[in-house]
Design an enzyme around this catalytic site. Structure first.
Site, PDB file in Angstrom:
ATOM      1  N   GLU A  97      -8.332  42.123 -16.201  1.00  0.00           N
ATOM      2  CA  GLU A  97      -9.472  41.333 -16.426  1.00  0.00           C
ATOM      3  C   GLU A  97     -10.591  42.125 -17.061  1.00  0.00           C
ATOM      4  O   GLU A  97     -10.888  43.318 -16.622  1.00  0.00           O
ATOM      5  CB  GLU A  97      -9.951  40.713 -15.445  1.00  0.00           C
ATOM      6  CG  GLU A  97      -9.046  39.506 -14.662  1.00  0.00           C
ATOM      7  CD  GLU A  97      -9.547  38.961 -13.483  1.00  0.00           C
ATOM      8  OE1 GLU A  97      -8.996  38.507 -12.902  1.00  0.00           O
ATOM      9  OE2 GLU A  97     -10.818  39.172 -12.983  1.00  0.00           O
ATOM     10  N   CYS A 110     -17.848  43.867 -18.114  1.00  0.00           N
ATOM     11  CA  CYS A 110     -17.400  44.103 -16.879  1.00  0.00           C
ATOM     12  C   CYS A 110     -15.815  44.710 -17.197  1.00  0.00           C
ATOM     13  O   CYS A 110     -14.916  43.815 -17.538  1.00  0.00           O
ATOM     14  CB  CYS A 110     -17.288  43.094 -16.018  1.00  0.00           C
ATOM     15  SG  CYS A 110     -16.751  43.527 -14.313  1.00  0.00           S
ATOM     16  N   CYS A 117      -5.608  47.523  -7.443  1.00  0.00           N
ATOM     17  CA  CYS A 117      -6.278  48.645  -6.568  1.00  0.00           C
ATOM     18  C   CYS A 117      -5.637  48.954  -5.377  1.00  0.00           C
ATOM     19  O   CYS A 117      -5.224  48.029  -4.677  1.00  0.00           O
ATOM     20  CB  CYS A 117      -7.628  47.827  -6.498  1.00  0.00           C
ATOM     21  SG  CYS A 117      -8.686  49.248  -5.391  1.00  0.00           S
ATOM     22  N   CYS A 121      -9.959  46.467   0.016  1.00  0.00           N
ATOM     23  CA  CYS A 121     -10.795  45.782   0.955  1.00  0.00           C
ATOM     24  C   CYS A 121     -10.519  44.182   1.099  1.00  0.00           C
ATOM     25  O   CYS A 121      -9.967  43.750   0.309  1.00  0.00           O
ATOM     26  CB  CYS A 121     -12.128  45.970  -0.335  1.00  0.00           C
ATOM     27  SG  CYS A 121     -12.564  47.498  -0.744  1.00  0.00           S
ATOM     28  N   CYS A 124     -11.338  41.169  -1.301  1.00  0.00           N
ATOM     29  CA  CYS A 124     -11.426  41.338  -2.587  1.00  0.00           C
ATOM     30  C   CYS A 124     -10.243  40.977  -3.277  1.00  0.00           C
ATOM     31  O   CYS A 124      -8.964  41.387  -2.674  1.00  0.00           O
ATOM     32  CB  CYS A 124     -11.711  42.921  -3.028  1.00  0.00           C
ATOM     33  SG  CYS A 124     -11.301  43.093  -4.926  1.00  0.00           S
ATOM     34  N   GLY A 167     -10.023  47.484  -9.830  1.00  0.00           N
ATOM     35  CA  GLY A 167      -9.589  48.989  -9.540  1.00  0.00           C
ATOM     36  C   GLY A 167     -10.650  49.737  -8.942  1.00  0.00           C
ATOM     37  O   GLY A 167     -11.799  49.260  -9.375  1.00  0.00           O
ATOM     38  N   SER A 222     -20.362  50.792  -3.234  1.00  0.00           N
ATOM     39  CA  SER A 222     -20.190  49.469  -2.291  1.00  0.00           C
ATOM     40  C   SER A 222     -20.278  49.799  -0.920  1.00  0.00           C
ATOM     41  O   SER A 222     -19.305  50.412  -0.345  1.00  0.00           O
ATOM     42  CB  SER A 222     -18.680  49.053  -2.654  1.00  0.00           C
ATOM     43  OG  SER A 222     -18.736  48.734  -4.021  1.00  0.00           O
ATOM     44  N   CYS A 342     -11.975  39.071 -10.683  1.00  0.00           N
ATOM     45  CA  CYS A 342     -12.390  40.391 -11.133  1.00  0.00           C
ATOM     46  C   CYS A 342     -13.255  40.956 -10.018  1.00  0.00           C
ATOM     47  O   CYS A 342     -13.501  40.543  -8.855  1.00  0.00           O
ATOM     48  CB  CYS A 342     -13.597  40.079 -12.166  1.00  0.00           C
ATOM     49  SG  CYS A 342     -14.402  41.429 -12.900  1.00  0.00           S
TER      50      CYS A 342
END
Ligand code: SAH
Ligand code: SF4
Length: 351
Positions: A97, A110, A117, A121, A124, A167, A222, A342
């Protein structure tokens, strides 16, 4: 096909590397400048669109390099028209994306750094997908070129990049840094240090390496929780890089580079949006050059949490400002209808 037999992608190379290649081929440096202009100013998609390059140069490039423009598998506009999301198809048909955002007059791309990934998380969409592979420098660069091509047709220019797509960029450090060098080239997209924001889940060795190498970019970390057990429940990578080590790395980063860090906090109702949570993050960040970017949770299929309520996010901000003098922004939930998947868009472009 073995990696060695795949010709190099033109988007993988810095201008100096292209220069070395042309020197080896005994072509004039003038052609490097022309090629660079085609790649990063006109953003053309094929060698056929490079008439000012002599036929023998184009032939050599066709034989020994490749130029791939990712196809658009899907494109969607947010209902408010401020965000356009592209699902781009790579050469091996994997999809990533890339999002074009236009908030407050600033144009931001972005971009993704990996297919999927590995960090997992829980809230996500990309984390729920799992890890497939790293992106190459050229695949990272090609996303910015794609956005610039769209903008150029409208007489605009790409101004900002946030590495907040799919990612974990510090898990793919070398490719990301090579791509940033290409995107910063003053004769190309010319994106300045203040206009590239890298967001990390908290890969401690990567943060220390950024500091050591004094990489010219803005760093966002984060956080999402201010205690180790709470953070580890949301961000499994925290088990590998615990909160105290992360905060020590952030302190080193700010001391070495003189830069403040943006701390991202995805607000989940009743979980990390309470006054006690705001005070905990306030205490954690006190004395550090910091800004907090609050992101109301964007619901995903694999996570039962609900987004914070507007009042709770404002209360969170008030506590940070009044009790700790820490500035913060809340990302507006514009474009949310297309944002899922995303790494959740622009926290940085508003700062
Ligand atoms: N891997 C990097 C960058 C991509 S994610 C990182 O984690 O920082 C960019 C930001 O979007 C991160 O702060 C991430 O926690 C946040 N994010 C991911 N999924 C989200 C969701 N469903 N709702 C709100 N924010 C989310
Ligand atoms: Fe990966 Fe970032 Fe998503 Fe975590 S939030 S799974 S690190 S993309």
């Amino acid at each position: 096909m073995s990696a060695a037999s795949v010709p190099v992608s033109l988007h993988d190379l810095t201008r100096a590397e292209l220069g070395a290649l042309f020197a080896r081929w005994e072509f004039s440096p003038v052609h490097v400048a022309r090629l660079w202009r085609y790649l990063y100013w006109e953003c053309v998609a094929s060698l056929a669109e490079m008439p000012e390059l002599p036929a023998k140069v184009r032939r050599r490039l066709a034989d020994e390099t490749r130029l791939h423009t990712p196809g658009i598998a899907l494109e969607t506009d947010s209902s408010d028209g401020f965000t356009r999301k592209y699902l781009l198809r790579l050469e091996d048909h994997e999809r990533i994306e890339t999002v074009l955002m236009r908030y407050t007059g600033r144009v931001t791309a972005c971009i993704s750094s990996q297919v999927g990934c590995a960090m997992g998380c829980v809230f996500c969409a990309t984390g729920q997908m799992g890890y497939t592979r790293h992106l190459t420098p050229g695949e990272i660069v090609a996303q910015a070129v794609h956005v610039q091509r769209v903008l150029r047709a409208q007489g605009q220019r790409l101004r900002n990049i946030v590495l907040m797509g799919m990612g974990e960029p510090l898990h793919n450090y070398d490719a990301v840094m090579q791509a940033m060098e290409i995107l910063r080239d003053p004769n190309g997209l010319a994106l300045g240090a203040e206009r590239i924001t890298l967001s990390t889940v908290g890969v401690v060795p990567g943060i220390l390496r950024l500091a050591r190498e004094k990489r010219p970019l803005r760093l966002a970390v984060s956080l999402h929780a201010a205690t180790q057990p709470e953070r580890a429940a949301l961000v499994p990578a925290a088990k590998k890089w615990p909160l105290d080590e992360l905060m020590a790395a952030c302190r080193t980063y700010s001391e070495t580079t003189g830069r403040r860090i943006f701390y991202e906090w995805t607000l989940i109702e009743g979980k990390n949006d309470r006054p006690g949570d705001a005070r905990a993050v306030g205490r954690l960040l006190q004395g550090l050059p910091a800004q907090v970017n609050l992101i109301p949770l964007n619901p995903t299929a694999g996570f039962a949490g609900a987004p914070t309520r507007t009042e709770a996010s404002h209360r969170f901000q008030r506590i940070l400002a009044e009790e700790f003098k820490i500035p913060s922004t809340v990302r507006q939930r514009r474009g949310i209808d297309i944002a899922a998947g995303c790494g959740q868009l622009a926290v940085a472009e508003k700062n």
